[in-house]
Motif scaffolding. Structure first.
Motif, mmCIF file in Angstrom:
data_model
loop_
_atom_site.group_PDB
_atom_site.id
_atom_site.type_symbol
_atom_site.label_atom_id
_atom_site.label_comp_id
_atom_site.label_asym_id
_atom_site.label_seq_id
_atom_site.Cartn_x
_atom_site.Cartn_y
_atom_site.Cartn_z
ATOM 1 N N UNK A 298 29.289 10.222 -10.600
ATOM 2 C CA UNK A 298 30.599 10.883 -10.028
ATOM 3 C C UNK A 298 30.880 12.580 -11.348
ATOM 4 N N UNK A 299 30.633 12.157 -12.201
ATOM 5 C CA UNK A 299 30.915 13.192 -13.097
ATOM 6 C C UNK A 299 30.235 13.816 -13.284
ATOM 7 N N UNK A 300 28.794 13.511 -13.035
ATOM 8 C CA UNK A 300 27.351 13.917 -13.234
ATOM 9 C C UNK A 300 27.814 15.857 -12.341
ATOM 10 N N UNK A 301 27.911 14.692 -10.889
ATOM 11 C CA UNK A 301 27.597 15.573 -9.899
ATOM 12 C C UNK A 301 28.404 16.789 -10.011
ATOM 13 N N UNK A 302 30.197 17.058 -10.385
ATOM 14 C CA UNK A 302 30.980 17.091 -10.261
ATOM 15 C C UNK A 302 30.486 18.270 -11.637
ATOM 16 N N UNK A 303 30.536 17.712 -12.119
ATOM 17 C CA UNK A 303 30.280 18.901 -13.283
ATOM 18 C C UNK A 303 28.887 20.093 -12.602
ATOM 19 N N UNK A 304 27.875 19.627 -11.990
ATOM 20 C CA UNK A 304 26.956 20.324 -11.985
ATOM 21 C C UNK A 304 27.494 21.607 -10.571
ATOM 22 N N UNK A 305 28.119 20.744 -10.048
ATOM 23 C CA UNK A 305 29.303 21.635 -8.250
ATOM 24 C C UNK A 305 30.143 22.629 -9.173
ATOM 25 N N UNK B 231 27.870 35.661 -10.558
ATOM 26 C CA UNK B 231 27.610 36.589 -10.039
ATOM 27 C C UNK B 231 27.505 37.910 -9.230
ATOM 28 N N UNK B 232 28.814 37.865 -8.490
ATOM 29 C CA UNK B 232 29.477 38.434 -8.085
ATOM 30 C C UNK B 232 30.773 39.316 -8.796
ATOM 31 N N UNK B 233 31.405 38.428 -10.228
ATOM 32 C CA UNK B 233 32.264 39.556 -10.750
ATOM 33 C C UNK B 233 32.296 38.561 -12.721
ATOM 34 N N UNK B 234 31.301 39.785 -12.437
ATOM 35 C CA UNK B 234 30.674 39.923 -14.161
ATOM 36 C C UNK B 234 31.819 39.015 -15.238
ATOM 37 N N UNK B 235 31.727 38.480 -15.917
ATOM 38 C CA UNK B 235 32.959 38.466 -17.136
ATOM 39 C C UNK B 235 32.553 37.192 -17.801
ATOM 40 N N UNK B 236 33.121 37.502 -19.521
ATOM 41 C CA UNK B 236 32.227 36.414 -20.013
ATOM 42 C C UNK B 236 33.222 35.404 -19.289
ATOM 43 N N UNK B 237 34.569 35.278 -19.450
ATOM 44 C CA UNK B 237 35.487 33.903 -19.219
ATOM 45 C C UNK B 237 34.476 32.589 -17.955
ATOM 46 N N UNK B 238 34.006 33.435 -16.505
ATOM 47 C CA UNK B 238 33.164 32.659 -15.770
ATOM 48 C C UNK B 238 31.503 33.257 -16.974
ATOM 49 N N UNK B 239 30.614 33.161 -17.727
ATOM 50 C CA UNK B 239 29.570 33.240 -18.262
ATOM 51 C C UNK B 239 30.146 31.596 -19.279
ATOM 52 N N UNK B 240 31.373 31.861 -20.266
ATOM 53 C CA UNK B 240 31.526 30.454 -20.534
ATOM 54 C C UNK B 240 31.710 29.675 -19.842
ATOM 55 N N UNK B 241 32.617 29.878 -19.207
ATOM 56 C CA UNK B 241 32.635 28.725 -17.792
ATOM 57 C C UNK B 241 31.400 27.636 -17.801
ATOM 58 N N UNK B 242 30.665 28.923 -16.931
ATOM 59 C CA UNK B 242 28.976 28.368 -16.469
ATOM 60 C C UNK B 242 28.666 27.957 -17.521
ATOM 61 N N UNK B 243 28.537 28.129 -19.089
ATOM 62 C CA UNK B 243 27.786 27.408 -19.782
ATOM 63 C C UNK B 243 27.639 25.869 -20.147
ATOM 64 N N UNK B 244 30.273 25.645 -19.907
ATOM 65 C CA UNK B 244 30.414 25.102 -20.750
ATOM 66 C C UNK B 244 29.842 24.242 -19.952
ATOM 67 N N UNK B 245 30.266 23.878 -18.045
ATOM 68 C CA UNK B 245 29.643 23.051 -17.036
ATOM 69 C C UNK B 245 28.068 22.477 -17.396
ATOM 70 N N UNK B 246 27.227 23.694 -17.446
ATOM 71 C CA UNK B 246 25.944 23.150 -17.549
ATOM 72 C C UNK B 246 25.879 22.039 -18.870
ATOM 73 N N UNK B 247 26.607 22.222 -19.662
ATOM 74 C CA UNK B 247 26.389 21.118 -20.894
ATOM 75 C C UNK B 247 27.132 19.774 -20.480
#
Length: 134
Positions: free
Chosen positions: A25-32, A42-58
């Protein structure tokens, strides 16, 4: 993975399915969340979204690795001892077993049995009974 010095295999205990379900469940939630933040990035380029995306990927990759390691973990109980995580232990080399699953060997080394094993309390009681018989 038979061990001739430990005798015949009696039982095999694996991780409780409830723990695996939580991990999945945690794995699926973090992937979503990773997908969601990547789409927002992709739509709103910003450093915050990049950091969040990278953190969820990790988090996703670490939890996925953890699930695969957890699925392989098993406790094998034999007539003359047990094996856990590649280590074989004879009943005669165990000095005591605590109710929390800590196995203390005669050479003062410790093996910790995780509570995530199916029927953990019954396993510990069976191990304690097998050691007490000797």
């Amino acid at each position: 993975m038979t061990s001739p010095d430990l005798g015949r295999l009696v039982t095999v205990h694996r991780i409780d399915p409830a723990y695996l379900q939580r991990g999945i469940f945690i794995t699926m939630l973090s992937f979503l969340f990773f997908l969601g933040t990547s789409i927002i990035l992709y739509y709103r380029t910003g450093l915050v979204y990049f950091i969040l995306s990278t953190a969820f990927l990790i988090v996703y990759l670490l939890s996925l690795f953890s699930i695969f390691r957890m699925r392989r973990m098993e406790l094998r109980i034999y007539e003359l001892g047990f094996s856990f995580r590649g280590r074989s232990v004879l009943w005669s080399s165990i000095s005591r077993i605590s109710p929390g699953g800590e196995v203390i060997l005669t050479d003062n080394k410790k093996i910790f049995l995780p509570r995530s094993l199916t029927n953990f309390d019954l396993i510990v009681n069976d191990l304690r009974r097998s050691v007490a018989v000797l």
